[in-house]
Structures are given as C-alpha cells and as structure tokens.
Motif scaffolding. Structure first.
Motif, short mmCIF file in Angstrom:
data_model
loop_
_atom_site.label_atom_id
_atom_site.label_comp_id
_atom_site.label_asym_id
_atom_site.label_seq_id
_atom_site.Cartn_x
_atom_site.Cartn_y
_atom_site.Cartn_z
N ARG A 1 -41.82 50.07 -3.99
CA ARG A 1 -42.65 50.96 -4.81
C ARG A 1 -43.65 50.16 -5.66
N ALA A 2 -43.20 49.00 -6.15
CA ALA A 2 -44.09 48.18 -6.99
C ALA A 2 -45.24 47.60 -6.17
N SER A 3 -45.03 47.49 -4.85
CA SER A 3 -46.04 46.84 -3.99
C SER A 3 -47.35 47.63 -3.94
N VAL A 4 -47.29 48.89 -4.34
CA VAL A 4 -48.51 49.71 -4.35
C VAL A 4 -49.50 49.17 -5.39
N TYR A 5 -48.99 48.46 -6.40
CA TYR A 5 -49.81 48.06 -7.54
C TYR A 5 -50.40 46.65 -7.42
N GLU B 1 -39.21 61.04 1.32
CA GLU B 1 -39.44 61.49 -0.07
C GLU B 1 -40.92 61.48 -0.45
N LYS B 2 -41.75 61.05 0.50
CA LYS B 2 -43.20 60.93 0.28
C LYS B 2 -43.53 60.00 -0.91
N VAL B 3 -42.77 58.92 -0.98
CA VAL B 3 -43.01 57.92 -2.03
C VAL B 3 -43.81 56.77 -1.41
N ALA B 4 -44.91 56.40 -2.08
CA ALA B 4 -45.80 55.39 -1.50
C ALA B 4 -45.25 53.97 -1.65
N TYR B 5 -45.57 53.13 -0.67
CA TYR B 5 -45.29 51.69 -0.77
C TYR B 5 -46.35 50.95 0.03
N GLY B 6 -46.54 49.67 -0.30
CA GLY B 6 -47.59 48.89 0.36
C GLY B 6 -47.03 48.03 1.48
N HIS B 7 -47.89 47.12 1.98
CA HIS B 7 -47.42 46.21 3.03
C HIS B 7 -46.77 44.99 2.37
N VAL B 8 -45.52 44.80 2.66
CA VAL B 8 -44.77 43.71 2.02
C VAL B 8 -44.33 42.72 3.09
N LYS B 9 -44.75 41.47 2.94
CA LYS B 9 -44.31 40.45 3.91
C LYS B 9 -42.87 40.05 3.61
N ILE B 10 -42.18 39.62 4.65
CA ILE B 10 -40.77 39.23 4.49
C ILE B 10 -40.64 37.72 4.64
N GLY B 11 -39.98 37.11 3.66
CA GLY B 11 -39.76 35.67 3.73
C GLY B 11 -38.31 35.33 3.44
N ILE B 12 -37.94 34.11 3.76
CA ILE B 12 -36.58 33.67 3.41
C ILE B 12 -36.64 32.33 2.70
N MET B 13 -35.61 32.09 1.92
CA MET B 13 -35.48 30.78 1.29
C MET B 13 -34.76 29.88 2.27
#
Ligand code: PEP
Ligand code: MG
Length: 533
Positions: free
Chosen positions: A374-378, A411-423
């Motif tokens: 959800r935070a990724s929208v910002y 739920e029609k809740v927006a989110y952005g494109h989030v890349k996935i990484g690992i440590m």
C-alpha cells in the motif's frame, strides 16, 4: 582522573555526566508503615524536580531558544497538575506502598492513555510524562544525576538491547558506555544509526553515577572525572571533528560516479522512521535498508497494518521518488519482542528468526506485506527478505505475495510495482546465488551476518570480537562470487552490511563491479568522497 580502556563501537567524542542506566522494571513495590514520611518523600522529590526543570528550561532557553525551553515548562505544569499528583498520593496511601512504585504505576497509566490519543499534541505529552517519571524516580532512588539535559548524559550500563538504545531516541544521550556488548551486535548498529559515540568493555561502577566523563572513541578510552585541561582538550578536538565534517559538505549533491565511469547508488541504512531525516540531511540517494523490525521491537503487541502503513508511507513520501528498500522483519536472536513469544534457544543466531518466522506466522507476514504494498503507491518502494538459504523459500514468499496482491485487488486497494530482492547473508545463499538470481530482481549482501555464518563467529559474543573479521578473504570471495552470479543473471547487487562503509575496501568493491552501497547516514559523504576521488 581515571583512564579506562575499552573497545569502540561508534565513533566520535562525547563529554558529559554519567547516568547509570537502570531497567524500568527495577522499581520494587514495598509495603510502607510510615505513610506520612512516604508522602513527605514524594513532595520533596516533586519540589526538587520542579527546581531542576526550572534550571533546565533556563539553560535550554539560553542555548536553543524559548521554543525548546517550553518543553520543560510544560513538564513543570504536570508537576502541579492536581489529577496527576492526587493519583500518585492515592496509590501511596491506598495501597500503603513506596513513592517510587506509585510514581511508576501512575506515570505508566498516564503515558498509556496519552499515547493512544489521536491528536499529535497529546501524544507528544506522553513523552513528557516519561521524562517526568524518569526524573522523579532518579531523585527518589537516589540515582540523581548532575545532568541538566539529556544532551549531556553519558549512559552507562552492563549491557543494552537494541530496543533499549532505540528508547533513547527522544532524549538522545551524548554517549554510551557498556560493559559487555559486542561491537557487531544490533545494539551497536542502532547506536551507530543514531550517531551516538559508544564504547564497550568497561567495568561499570555504580558509584560513578553523576560524575563527569569523557568518551574518546578514537583511543577507546573512557576518562572518569577528567581535569579541566583534559576537558578543554577534548572540547577542542570536538570542534576539529566538526570542521572535518564541514569539509565533506562539498560532496553533497555530487553524482557518485567511480573511476570506471559507473554510477554507484549510495543509499542509507535506517532503523526507525525518524532516521529518514538523517538520511535526507546526509544526501542519501535512497534507503537501501529499512530495518523494519525496529518498529516491532518498540511495540507492545503486533503492529496493526494501519500503523505499519502510516510509518512506511511517511518514509516513502519523505524520500520523494528516491528508492526505499523495506526489509521484512528480522526478528529473533538478539531482537526479541515479548508478544512473539519466542522460546529460548540454545543457538539463537541459527534458530527461529527472520524469514523463518514469517513463513510460519503467515498472518503476521501478510500484514506487513499489505502495508508495504500500500505504501508503494506513494513513491519508489522495493521489498527485501532476510536470512534466505533456499530457492523454495523465495518461491513460497512469492506465492504469499501473489495472494496478498489478489486480496488487495478484490478489496480494490491500490498498490504500485514493487521489486523483490533478497539479502545474501548466509554462505548457502552465496553458493546458490546463480539459482537465487533467477528468482528475484536484486541482491543485497548483508556482510554482518555473512561474516558471522562464514567464519562461524557469533556476532553477539564480545569475547569473539577479535575473531570477527569481515575483511577475511573468505568473506571477500563470497562477495565477489555473489556479484558475478547476479550480473550473469542481469540483476543488480549491493552491500548493506557495515562493510559497505569500510573505505579500505571501497576500491575492491568497485573492481568487483558492485552496483549499490548502503551505509549509515553519517557515512554517506565519506564514502562518496572515496568513490569519486
Ligand atoms: C547484515 O547482516 O549485514 C545486515 C545488514 O543485517 P543486520 O545487521 O540487520 O542483521
Ligand atoms: Mg543480517
């Protein structure tokens, strides 16, 4: 003057007055026969606190202006608040108990109710209550200190946990000295993130409370009751340090391009949301590691999705469109939160921690993932997972992430494109980094744990500090191998462990072809100077 030698955890010079750190739960409940005397003790403590606060307010006004001084005026008002005072007196008389106990119980109650209020103003008052409580208790317990403000306190303790140090954020001390902490522990990392000079390995004596002290991290020396000349010498040194820092200002806004013409992304490591200010102040090109577990460590119960979202959104918005890499919780080992109810383990570093907890407590994991998405929208958010050892873990994570996204879609809740990484922080992850690279968008090498697991040296054990060598050839080869495998698969790779700011290795990392370095906010300009020179 007494000079004691310890080990430096976080650099800088500090002068101030010793405050022996007592755990809050050290307040005992005692049944009192002479209640009148106990009430008198409380009134005297209250009057002393009032006089101290008048002096603190006066001094603060001279040094920082009247807006800051108002904080202490507000605290003085609390000391005259009838509801507050009556509540304390009622506990003393009603339960026939000691004043310390009554103060701690009532302050905790007031703190809880104020901190739950919506309005920012009242939440800020909660901190004042904590401050008043500390002051009254130190007077009543005779651990009173000559400290006039937190800025001149040198905290001394046998050992501190990461969350105890985080607890100092509101009233940041000038320095910390402990008896038995490891230089590579998370406690050390928190002190460094908060930029508090810290030395460990000093046998602490209670009778030092209130005495003047100098913390000299360059030599690792702690000077108890220094003479005037010594203090002046160190005050001059502090000025020189400030001058050196000013010299680095010219690297602000400079592009971090190395001698091969490659742009390096120079990010900041942060723990608490409030550290983002320091990242911005030090010109970070993004947040390369948000140690999200610290929010959980400060909470009394599992944080709600809304709370997490609020904090992540704040960081993301503050960084404008710059990248923010949120690492999912790395709870366990030395980072304990009671409500997780983790059992004691014989080998916690190799135990039930980080992604292992997330993959077994799926609801907790999903709550965090929802908040991150959800935070990724910002802004520009990526997510990263700690302590990975196997391909199946990533596949499972991706499955959970897909489900979370589906739920948000419904739920029609927006989110952005989030890349996935690992440590990459286990030898297993390094050795199969060719396979892991095919599963994710980026790698970030956690050299703190990678050193621990490669060299079989517990990073928490102060006795092993001399054996914990992040520059060990084995660790460097692991980094090199990871970079090569990442690049073969066409993904980026950075370092976010403490080694990222080791200037003796910057050239080596550039030769390896590292893409990003993520360091403490205060190290950014130094590393940029080294890369671009
Ligand atoms: C690391 O292990 O290098 C790392 C960055 O993670 P942490 O220090 O939080 O374990
Ligand atoms: Mg780690």
């Amino acid at each position: 003057m007494q000079v004691l030698k310890g080990k430096t955890v976080c650099g800088g010079i500090a002068t101030g007055y010793i405050r022996i750190y007592e755990k809050e739960n050290a307040i005992e409940k005692r049944i009192i026969c002479d209640i009148d005397n106990e009430i008198l003790r409380f009134h005297k403590a209250k009057e002393t606190a009032f006089i101290q606060l008048t002096e603190v307010a006066r001094q603060t006004e001279c040094e920082y202006g009247n807006i800051q001084a108002e904080i202490f005026e507000a605290q003085k008002m609390l000391l005259t608040d009838e509801a507050f005072l009556d509540a304390i007196l009622e506990v003393i008389t009603g339960q026939k108990v000691n004043a310390e106990y009554a103060v701690s119980v009532i302050c905790e109650q007031f703190y809880d109710s104020f901190s739950k209020l919506e309005e920012e103003y009242f939440r800020a008052r909660a901190i004042d209550i904590k401050d008043i409580s500390d002051r009254l208790l130190s007077i009543l317990c005779n651990t009173e200190i000559k400290m006039l403000s937190a800025a001149s306190a040198i905290i001394m303790a046998y050992q501190l946990t990461p969350s105890q140090v985080m607890g100092f954020a509101e009233k940041k001390p000038a320095g910390i000295v402990t008896e038995n902490d490891s230089v590579h522990s998370h406690t050390a990392i928190v002190a460094k993130t908060m930029n508090i000079p810290m030395i460990t390995g000093i046998k602490i004596k209670k009778e030092w409370n209130g005495k003047q002290v100098v913390v000299d991290t360059e030599s690792g020396n702690v000077l108890i009751e220094p003479d005037k000349q010594t203090i002046t010498k160190y005050q001059n040194n502090m000025q020189c340090e400030q001058e050196k820092r000013k010299q680095l200002e010219k690297y602000r806004g400079v592009e971090t391009i190395n001698k091969y013409g490659k742009k390096i992304n120079l990010y900041a490591n942060i723990g608490d949301t409030s550290d983002v200010e320091s990242a911005i102040r030090n010109d970070a090109e993004g947040i390369g590691l948000l140690r999200s577990e610290f929010l959980y460590l400060q909470a009394k119960d599992y944080p709600k999705e809304e709370t997490l979202f609020f904090h992540y959104k704040k960081v993301v918005e503050s960084m404008k469109q710059k990248r923010v890499v949120i690492r999912t919780i790395d709870i366990g080992a030395d980072k304990q939160a009671d409500y997780f109810e983790l059992e004691q383990e014989t080998n916690p570093a190799m135990g039930y921690r980080a992604i292992r907890i997330c993959l077994t407590k799926e609801e907790v994991f999903k709550t965090q993932l929802r908040a991150i998405l959800r935070a990724s929208v910002y802004g520009n958010v990526d997510v990263m997972f700690p302590m990975i050892t196997s391909v199946w873990e990533i596949r499972k994570i991706k499955e959970i992430l897909r489900n979370v996204k589906k739920e948000l879609d419904v739920e029609k809740v927006a989110y952005g494109h989030v890349k996935i990484g690992i440590m990459i922080e286990t030898p297993a992850a390094v050795i199969i980094s060719d396979l892991l690279a095919g599963e994710v968008d980026f790698f970030s090498i956690g050299t703190n744990d990678l050193t621990q697991y490669t060299l079989a040296v517990d990073r928490q054990n102060p006795k092993l500090d001399a054996f914990y060598d992040s520059r060990h050839e084995a660790v460097l080869r692991m980094i090199h191998m990871t970079v090569e495998n990442a690049h073969k698969a066409g993904i980026t790779v950075g370092i976010c462990g403490e080694l990222a700011s080791d200037l003796t290795l910057t050239d080596t990392f550039m030769e390896f072809g590292i893409d990003d370095l993520s360091v403490l906010p205060t190290e950014i300009l130094k590393v940029r100077e080294k890369i671009t020179k």
